[in-house]
Write an enzyme that holds these catalytic residues in place. Structure first.
Site, PDB file in Angstrom:
ATOM      1  N   TYR A  58    -126.796  61.680  34.295  1.00  0.00           N
ATOM      2  CA  TYR A  58    -127.351  62.969  33.891  1.00  0.00           C
ATOM      3  C   TYR A  58    -127.992  63.661  35.079  1.00  0.00           C
ATOM      4  O   TYR A  58    -128.281  63.050  36.116  1.00  0.00           O
ATOM      5  CB  TYR A  58    -128.389  62.786  32.767  1.00  0.00           C
ATOM      6  CG  TYR A  58    -129.676  62.125  33.230  1.00  0.00           C
ATOM      7  CD1 TYR A  58    -130.728  62.877  33.759  1.00  0.00           C
ATOM      8  CD2 TYR A  58    -129.835  60.743  33.149  1.00  0.00           C
ATOM      9  CE1 TYR A  58    -131.893  62.272  34.204  1.00  0.00           C
ATOM     10  CE2 TYR A  58    -131.001  60.125  33.585  1.00  0.00           C
ATOM     11  CZ  TYR A  58    -132.019  60.891  34.120  1.00  0.00           C
ATOM     12  OH  TYR A  58    -133.176  60.293  34.568  1.00  0.00           O
ATOM     13  N   MET A  81    -110.568  98.163  55.870  1.00  0.00           N
ATOM     14  CA  MET A  81    -110.164  99.537  56.155  1.00  0.00           C
ATOM     15  C   MET A  81    -109.687 100.230  54.888  1.00  0.00           C
ATOM     16  O   MET A  81    -108.930  99.666  54.097  1.00  0.00           O
ATOM     17  CB  MET A  81    -109.046  99.556  57.194  1.00  0.00           C
ATOM     18  CG  MET A  81    -108.840 100.938  57.802  1.00  0.00           C
ATOM     19  SD  MET A  81    -107.324 101.051  58.757  1.00  0.00           S
ATOM     20  CE  MET A  81    -106.159 101.467  57.471  1.00  0.00           C
ATOM     21  N   HIS A 130    -132.432  86.156  57.155  1.00  0.00           N
ATOM     22  CA  HIS A 130    -133.726  85.651  56.695  1.00  0.00           C
ATOM     23  C   HIS A 130    -134.051  86.165  55.302  1.00  0.00           C
ATOM     24  O   HIS A 130    -134.464  85.412  54.411  1.00  0.00           O
ATOM     25  CB  HIS A 130    -134.821  86.072  57.694  1.00  0.00           C
ATOM     26  CG  HIS A 130    -136.205  85.656  57.296  1.00  0.00           C
ATOM     27  ND1 HIS A 130    -137.040  86.480  56.567  1.00  0.00           N
ATOM     28  CD2 HIS A 130    -136.879  84.508  57.493  1.00  0.00           C
ATOM     29  CE1 HIS A 130    -138.187  85.851  56.367  1.00  0.00           C
ATOM     30  NE2 HIS A 130    -138.114  84.652  56.913  1.00  0.00           N
ATOM     31  N   CYS A 171    -133.979  64.192  38.926  1.00  0.00           N
ATOM     32  CA  CYS A 171    -134.931  65.092  38.269  1.00  0.00           C
ATOM     33  C   CYS A 171    -135.565  66.080  39.241  1.00  0.00           C
ATOM     34  O   CYS A 171    -136.485  66.813  38.866  1.00  0.00           O
ATOM     35  CB  CYS A 171    -136.019  64.291  37.561  1.00  0.00           C
ATOM     36  SG  CYS A 171    -137.007  63.255  38.673  1.00  0.00           S
ATOM     37  N   ARG A 220    -103.831  94.025  40.683  1.00  0.00           N
ATOM     38  CA  ARG A 220    -104.601  92.871  41.160  1.00  0.00           C
ATOM     39  C   ARG A 220    -105.557  92.466  40.061  1.00  0.00           C
ATOM     40  O   ARG A 220    -105.850  93.251  39.150  1.00  0.00           O
ATOM     41  CB  ARG A 220    -105.379  93.215  42.437  1.00  0.00           C
ATOM     42  CG  ARG A 220    -106.383  94.342  42.271  1.00  0.00           C
ATOM     43  CD  ARG A 220    -107.030  94.714  43.586  1.00  0.00           C
ATOM     44  NE  ARG A 220    -107.914  95.855  43.453  1.00  0.00           N
ATOM     45  CZ  ARG A 220    -108.507  96.467  44.470  1.00  0.00           C
ATOM     46  NH1 ARG A 220    -108.291  96.037  45.697  1.00  0.00           N
ATOM     47  NH2 ARG A 220    -109.291  97.498  44.281  1.00  0.00           N
ATOM     48  N   GLY A 266    -115.438  96.660  52.531  1.00  0.00           N
ATOM     49  CA  GLY A 266    -115.687  96.564  53.967  1.00  0.00           C
ATOM     50  C   GLY A 266    -114.437  96.579  54.795  1.00  0.00           C
ATOM     51  O   GLY A 266    -114.475  96.753  56.005  1.00  0.00           O
ATOM     52  N   LYS A 276    -102.838  92.351  47.480  1.00  0.00           N
ATOM     53  CA  LYS A 276    -102.143  93.614  47.221  1.00  0.00           C
ATOM     54  C   LYS A 276    -100.651  93.477  47.486  1.00  0.00           C
ATOM     55  O   LYS A 276     -99.809  93.861  46.668  1.00  0.00           O
ATOM     56  CB  LYS A 276    -102.758  94.721  48.080  1.00  0.00           C
ATOM     57  CG  LYS A 276    -102.362  96.143  47.668  1.00  0.00           C
ATOM     58  CD  LYS A 276    -102.892  97.152  48.672  1.00  0.00           C
ATOM     59  CE  LYS A 276    -104.402  97.143  48.798  1.00  0.00           C
ATOM     60  NZ  LYS A 276    -105.107  97.832  47.729  1.00  0.00           N
ATOM     61  N   SER A 315    -134.292  57.280  38.255  1.00  0.00           N
ATOM     62  CA  SER A 315    -134.287  58.732  38.341  1.00  0.00           C
ATOM     63  C   SER A 315    -134.601  59.103  39.784  1.00  0.00           C
ATOM     64  O   SER A 315    -135.666  58.749  40.303  1.00  0.00           O
ATOM     65  CB  SER A 315    -135.324  59.344  37.397  1.00  0.00           C
ATOM     66  OG  SER A 315    -135.321  60.750  37.507  1.00  0.00           O
ATOM     67  N   ARG A 351    -102.284 100.432  53.909  1.00  0.00           N
ATOM     68  CA  ARG A 351    -103.441  99.852  53.215  1.00  0.00           C
ATOM     69  C   ARG A 351    -103.682  98.432  53.716  1.00  0.00           C
ATOM     70  O   ARG A 351    -102.743  97.706  54.035  1.00  0.00           O
ATOM     71  CB  ARG A 351    -103.209  99.808  51.702  1.00  0.00           C
ATOM     72  CG  ARG A 351    -103.158 101.146  51.005  1.00  0.00           C
ATOM     73  CD  ARG A 351    -102.897 100.939  49.515  1.00  0.00           C
ATOM     74  NE  ARG A 351    -103.084 102.156  48.723  1.00  0.00           N
ATOM     75  CZ  ARG A 351    -102.119 103.030  48.447  1.00  0.00           C
ATOM     76  NH1 ARG A 351    -100.894 102.803  48.908  1.00  0.00           N
ATOM     77  NH2 ARG A 351    -102.368 104.100  47.722  1.00  0.00           N
TER      78      ARG A 351
END
Length: 919
Positions: free
Chosen positions: A892, A130, A485, A872, A363, A128, A49, A804, A119
């Site tokens: 790959y 202020m 969790h 893989c 912004r 979250g 800002k 692989s 601000r």
């Protein structure tokens, strides 16, 4: 409490420190010099800002004067036990005096008062933090002075009550409801619906009542000293950086915790000074769908929070052209220039004060996944950014969100407008989910198995809840963040999840939760958006992903393909998987698991009969011949679907007991037959089967008779699979289909195993090719999934044309843990508590497993420079693991067909970052 105080000495602003903590908006050059000229450094120092306001000031955009207190000051404040850094307050006061000169007003002067807004503003925009405090600097005496100046008592007392309310709730933590209830009561008594219908005397009375609310909750009067107001507001911004909501969001978004937030103090301009004044918020492009059209809302005779708070219904920004054409034209010109300057869609805030336009913020705008992709593509096509920048701007999370079921954007907008959005939390796992609320794991599991769509609702989840979580369509908690969790499990299993929705008052005992006046009971339908963290009451319309219709995504991924070095293959066991892989941009099949074909219902009895037969016996050959018919058709279908692309087919890997009935189930069946006593022949067969199953039992099947060991001990099984593959390949070659089969042997740890299997494969391949009179381009290689195989990769490469990495088993054997046991018993706790940074089965452990991969690549290529190397395991679809594979020099990665778009983009990101491009 800060050591700075609002006494006469502090107002003098005497400088006592050399460290510069404060920058005026017109001192952006000094900020650039302080960080070595990097604009990213300026954003880190002044916040998004503050840097935007400074940059707009430099560009001559009408910005109310002000200053930014740096993010470094915030970090120093926290480090010093919530004390202002030495010299910071004095610098802030000096800056305020400079603003007074620019504004021709004086802070705290009743005759000609300067009011300011305060601000927060971190480097990255984030919820979250202020909220804004407006009108700071007002007190009883100044209010009287402003009435004399403006002759508008209604405006003054509306501004004063806003300050008390915002200061009380934002700075001092008073709930907003006591203030709002008083306003509602005043409107009801007067018989009006809108705040604008309240008169000066109403706001005067409410201002007095607000002061009483403040004193009752805080235990002291609302501060009359403007400098004390400023001091407390700055402290509140700094403290909000380490507030729980902010920390949870940073965890979810991957934002470092050491950035700190800046504080922006800016001259107030007023949108509530009558019908010639107003305020609004706008985006230079539509943040929902990316449409290149000005998008936003405004209100006349209002202040900023009125637009977003829903107190009054805002008006579409397009209407401003008719209402204030000159202002609108100036606004369009400014925001167009801002978008070109910042080379991105802008989110702007503005105020019109008595017909004059002021820009309060610009912004880079938040946007949906769909909007992000479209904006990136169209800006590249417009020449604003390069294709490389467009690819870097789109994240793999954007692609995941777009390819998950999503809520219809219009339906979400309507739900918000109608008041059905009941909460927000951490967007812990993407996807849109609709279901009935269930408040415990048992019921969630029961309803889920019965076919009900369930959203499991808990204050927080525990390991015991996992069964219910896996049976649910979505997970919602009122506590916890991105590493809780619930979040870890949800991401692991691809379940949409919103965590830490603190507005939810969950009452598990009474099977309900409350949000304000809304009560949601068990069985009620709710909708959650794991991509945005929003929670809705009722059912929202969902939109299923359709990759073929995502024109902007397809174009962007086409550009990504130009930049990436890694090939993108798919794990595909059936022709339909292979076709989907090609639709999503896959370039081959990196893993075709033949055992999955054996589990099909009509084949399983044949497989079991083959297992029960003696090795190399006529009975074994009979059953293998039956299986060969099925295997031929399987290989024919998948090779045909991948016409022209390589297909890596892994010979049978799992131990044979996995194809047999469960021993305990057989024992129960035998016991029942003995009790009945009337089916001796059936009992005999069951007992023989029990004996056979018992004979196949192993103490540790994962490290037992499986993969290459099984192929060597039951060689006819290996020969059958190879014969079926080459007969299908030869048939397709004669039909004009280009085939490139690659035969992979699994669970090898010694070069002699690979040598023996290779000899067996080549012998059968030669036999079939000779019989069909054709020549097939094929390779033979091995999986590297055991540490010894990686360590001796130079020897393995003597007989392998490709490696692989089976990263699931390689991770298990490197860590010495069983994934199935570990994830259920301790691994998730390790991740939650930080013992492990990530689940190593989801993201490659670079220090251990990654070391073995790099070693194997180096040693393998020392023996065979052109050896093809890939992975893989499911790591092949993880963006961070893909970046590792790029750096390790793999050819790959192979992943689920549904993850191919993500892998294509992640591979391009890795290649572009190597060249110095940044997101």
């Amino acid at each position: 409490m800060a050591t700075a105080t609002a006494d006469a000495k502090s107002r003098n602003g005497k400088q006592t420190a050399t460290k510069k903590w404060v920058y005026l908006f017109d001192e952006v050059k000094l900020a650039e010099e302080a960080v070595g000229g990097s604009w990213d450094g300026v954003r880190a120092l002044l916040g998004g800002k503050g840097s935007g306001l400074a940059d707009m000031t430099r560009a001559g955009v009408p910005v109310p004067p002000g200053f930014s207190i740096t993010t470094e000051a915030c970090n120093e404040y926290s480090a010093k036990g919530q004390q202002f850094p030495e010299g910071m307050w004095e610098q802030a006061v000096n800056a305020l005096h400079a603003v007074e000169v620019k504004a021709a007003k004086t802070f705290g002067d009743a005759a000609n008062p300067l009011l300011v807004s305060v601000r927060s503003g971190a480097k990255f925009s984030m919820p979250g933090m202020m909220d804004t405090v407006l009108n700071l600097g007002l007190n009883d005496e100044i209010a009287e002075g402003m009435i004399k100046l403006t002759s508008d008592a209604r405006f003054v007392y509306d501004a004063y009550r806003r300050l008390i309310q915002m200061f009380g709730s934002v700075v001092m933590g008073i709930a907003d409801e006591p203030f709002e209830d008083l306003i509602t009561e005043a409107k009801q008594k007067k018989g009006v619906k809108s705040d604008v219908d309240l008169a000066a005397e109403d706001w005067l009375r409410l201002t007095g009542e607000f002061k009483k609310v403040y004193a009752e909750h805080i235990g002291s009067d609302f501060p009359q000293d403007p400098y004390k107001q400023l001091e407390l507001a700055i402290q509140a911004v700094f403290k909000s950086w380490n507030g729980k909501r902010a920390v949870d969001y940073r965890n979810a978004a991957g934002i470092p915790h050491n950035l700190g937030t800046a504080v922006n103090v800016q001259t107030m301009v007023f949108g509530n000074m009558g019908e010639s004044s107003g305020t609004g918020v706008a985006f230079t492009r539509n943040p929902s769908n990316g449409d290149k059209k000005l998008f936003g809302d405004y209100l006349m005779n209002a202040q900023g929070e009125d637009v977003v708070a829903g107190i009054r219904t805002p008006i579409s920004i397009s209407n401003l052209a008719a209402e204030k054409k000159a202002v609108f034209d100036q606004f369009v010109d400014i925001v167009s220039k801002l978008e070109k300057h910042y080379r991105d869609m802008q989110d702007v805030e503005f105020t019109i004060e008595r017909g004059k336009l002021w820009m309060l913020q610009t912004r880079n705008g938040k946007r949906t996944a769909r909007s992000a992709i479209r904006i990136a593509v169209e800006m590249a096509e417009e020449g604003v950014i390069s294709k490389e920048e467009a690819v870097m701007r789109v994240t793999t999370e954007h692609v995941l969100q777009l390819l998950h079921p999503q809520f219809d954007a219009d339906a979400k907008a309507k739900a918000r407008k109608d008041g059905w959005m009941i909460g927000t939390g951490v967007n812990a796992s993407p996807g849109a989910a609709v279901g009935v609320a269930a408040f415990d794991a048992d019921l969630a599991e029961k309803w889920g198995k019965a076919g009900k769509a369930v959203i499991m609702v808990r204050p927080e989840t525990q390991p015991d809840d996992v069964r219910g979580m896996l049976a649910s369509k979505g997970i919602l908690t009122s506590r916890g963040g991105a590493t809780s969790h619930a979040a870890v499990v949800a991401r692991q299993f691809g379940v949409p999840c919103v965590c830490g929705a603190e507005a939810l008052d969950i009452d598990v005992r009474n099977r309900m939760f409350k949000v304000g006046s809304v009560i949601v009971r068990e069985g009620d339908t709710i909708s959650i958006d794991g991509g945005s963290g929003e929670v809705f009451f009722g059912e929202l319309v969902r939109v299923e992903p359709d990759f073929a219709r995502e024109q902007y995504l397809r174009k962007l991924l086409g550009w990504a393909d130009e930049f990436r070095r890694l090939g993108i293959y798919a794990n595909a066991d059936y022709p339909q998987d292979a076709r989907r892989a090609r639709e999503y941009g896959g370039q081959g099949v990196g893993l075709c698991r033949t055992e999955h074909m054996f589990f099909q219902e009509e084949r399983l009895p044949i497989v079991q009969a083959m297992i029960l037969s003696e090795p190399n016996s006529p009975e074994e050959l009979t059953q293998l011949q039956k299986l060969q018919v099925f295997q031929h058709d399987d290989f024919y279908g998948i090779l045909k679907a991948m016409d022209g692309y390589p297909v890596i087919i892994r010979l049978l890997d799992p131990p044979l007991h996995e194809f047999m009935p469960d021993h305990e189930g057989l024992a129960l069946r035998a016991a029942g037959l003995r009790l009945m006593g009337d089916r001796p022949n059936e009992l005999k067969k069951v007992e023989e089967l029990m004996t056979a199953v018992e004979g196949l039992r192993e103490f540790n099947p994962m490290l037992g008779l499986r993969g290459t060991r099984l192929g060597i001990m039951r060689p006819e099984l290996t020969k059958m699979q190879v014969r079926a593959l080459f007969e299908a390949a030869c048939q397709l070659a004669k039909e004009g289909v280009v085939v490139h089969p690659e035969i992979m042997v699994a669970v090898t740890n010694h070069a002699n195993e690979v040598k023996l299997m290779r000899e067996m494969i080549v012998a059968v391949a030669n036999e079939v090719q000779e019989a069909y009179g054709c020549s097939i381009d094929y390779k033979v290689g091995t999986m590297i999934e055991l540490p010894r195989a990686a360590i001796t990769a130079d020897k393995m490469a003597e007989y392998s044309e490709f490696f692989s990495f089976g990263t699931n088993d390689l991770t298990q054997t490197t860590f010495g843990i069983s994934r199935d046991d570990a994830e259920g018993k301790f691994l998730l706790a390790y991740v939650e508590t930080g013992l492990l940074p990530e689940n190593p089965f989801q993201q490659i452990d670079e220090e251990g497993v990654g070391y073995l991969i790099r070693l194997a690549v180096e040693k393998g290529r020392a023996t065979r420079p052109d050896i093809e190397v890939g992975i893989c395991g499911e790591h092949g679809g993880d963006p961070k693991s893909i970046a590792f594979c790029h750096s390790a020099g793999l050819n790959y990665v192979s992943c689920s067909p549904f993850r191919i778009p993500v892998a294509r983009l992640a591979a391009a990101h890795a290649a572009l970052k190597e060249k110095g491009y940044k997101a």
